[in-house]
Design an enzyme around this catalytic site. Sequence first.
Site, PDB file in Angstrom:
ATOM      1  N   ASP A   8      -0.553  -0.490   1.057  1.00  0.00           N
ATOM      2  CA  ASP A   8      -0.257   0.894   1.430  1.00  0.00           C
ATOM      3  C   ASP A   8      -1.293   1.453   2.409  1.00  0.00           C
ATOM      4  O   ASP A   8      -2.415   0.958   2.514  1.00  0.00           O
ATOM      5  CB  ASP A   8      -0.285   1.785   0.182  1.00  0.00           C
ATOM      6  CG  ASP A   8       0.905   1.553  -0.744  1.00  0.00           C
ATOM      7  OD1 ASP A   8       1.657   0.581  -0.521  1.00  0.00           O
ATOM      8  OD2 ASP A   8       1.062   2.340  -1.691  1.00  0.00           O
ATOM      9  N   HIS A  61       5.476   5.386   3.892  1.00  0.00           N
ATOM     10  CA  HIS A  61       4.547   5.954   2.892  1.00  0.00           C
ATOM     11  C   HIS A  61       4.077   7.324   3.380  1.00  0.00           C
ATOM     12  O   HIS A  61       2.893   7.640   3.328  1.00  0.00           O
ATOM     13  CB  HIS A  61       3.385   4.985   2.673  1.00  0.00           C
ATOM     14  CG  HIS A  61       2.499   5.314   1.510  1.00  0.00           C
ATOM     15  ND1 HIS A  61       2.960   5.798   0.298  1.00  0.00           N
ATOM     16  CD2 HIS A  61       1.145   5.229   1.364  1.00  0.00           C
ATOM     17  CE1 HIS A  61       1.938   5.987  -0.513  1.00  0.00           C
ATOM     18  NE2 HIS A  61       0.823   5.655   0.106  1.00  0.00           N
ATOM     19  N   HIS A  65       0.234  11.300   4.696  1.00  0.00           N
ATOM     20  CA  HIS A  65      -0.487  10.942   3.475  1.00  0.00           C
ATOM     21  C   HIS A  65      -1.543  12.009   3.159  1.00  0.00           C
ATOM     22  O   HIS A  65      -2.658  11.697   2.742  1.00  0.00           O
ATOM     23  CB  HIS A  65      -1.159   9.569   3.650  1.00  0.00           C
ATOM     24  CG  HIS A  65      -1.443   8.855   2.367  1.00  0.00           C
ATOM     25  ND1 HIS A  65      -2.625   9.003   1.680  1.00  0.00           N
ATOM     26  CD2 HIS A  65      -0.717   7.988   1.633  1.00  0.00           C
ATOM     27  CE1 HIS A  65      -2.604   8.253   0.597  1.00  0.00           C
ATOM     28  NE2 HIS A  65      -1.451   7.629   0.544  1.00  0.00           N
ATOM     29  N   HIS A 163      -4.414  -1.846  -0.587  1.00  0.00           N
ATOM     30  CA  HIS A 163      -4.517  -1.044   0.645  1.00  0.00           C
ATOM     31  C   HIS A 163      -5.149  -1.861   1.764  1.00  0.00           C
ATOM     32  O   HIS A 163      -6.267  -2.381   1.571  1.00  0.00           O
ATOM     33  CB  HIS A 163      -5.355   0.221   0.379  1.00  0.00           C
ATOM     34  CG  HIS A 163      -4.747   1.119  -0.650  1.00  0.00           C
ATOM     35  ND1 HIS A 163      -4.908   0.903  -2.002  1.00  0.00           N
ATOM     36  CD2 HIS A 163      -3.941   2.196  -0.523  1.00  0.00           C
ATOM     37  CE1 HIS A 163      -4.238   1.843  -2.664  1.00  0.00           C
ATOM     38  NE2 HIS A 163      -3.637   2.631  -1.796  1.00  0.00           N
TER      39      HIS A 163
HETATM   40 ZN   LIG Z   1      -1.111   5.824  -0.451  1.00  0.00          ZN
END
Ligand SMILES: [Zn+2]
Length: 213
Positions: A8, A61, A65, A163
């Site tokens: 992500d 995503h 963010h 990540h």
């Molecule tokens: Zn995230």
Amino acid sequence: MKVTLTFDNGPTAPVTSKVLDVLTGHGVKSTFFLVGENLTDPANRAVAERAAAEGHWIGNHTLTHSVQLGDSPDLATAEREIGEAQRLIGELATPGQLFRPYGRGGVLDRRLLSRPALVYLQQHAFTCVLWNSVPHDWDDPDGWADACLADIPTRDWSLVVLHDLPTGAMRHLPRFLEALESLGADIVQDFPPGCVPIRDGRLREPLDHLVVD
Ligand SMILES: [Zn+2]
């Protein structure tokens, strides 16, 4: 014991490139849930194109963010954070339109989604992909791999959130994959059904516990 790996908050070109090299070396296919605005950098766009070309799935995503949908529960935020990111992802989106909401700290609670966001996801035929294993690679860049290796055997099918960010955590990815192979884990690209509450716009299970009132 099945394991699905997701990455992500990228792409961040140098880190994402290294992650792709490692995944290719192990024959692992994953999903990258991109932060839309990162794609305005041509180097990041190029590495996202590489990921798609190498058979990884590309999901949304959010655009920035920066705000949880449940903390800003209006239609304009949902349209911007989901829709604008999807426009930037464009033809890289595969398979279909995958969306993973921003859950601060990996927490699944009512700040995850808003009513307008839920309607938006259904009307635009999104598949919503959550998670069940969060080894906190962002705040434990050297400990996450062992934490995750201890967590994975506790369930039949783990959907792990990692990540591709410059925290240093991804330097442990090769060792992590080798350990998974030693455990006999089946590393798959698809998602455990329990982590997919919306598929192609169809609500598959109640989401009230993840939507702000
Ligand atoms: Zn995230």
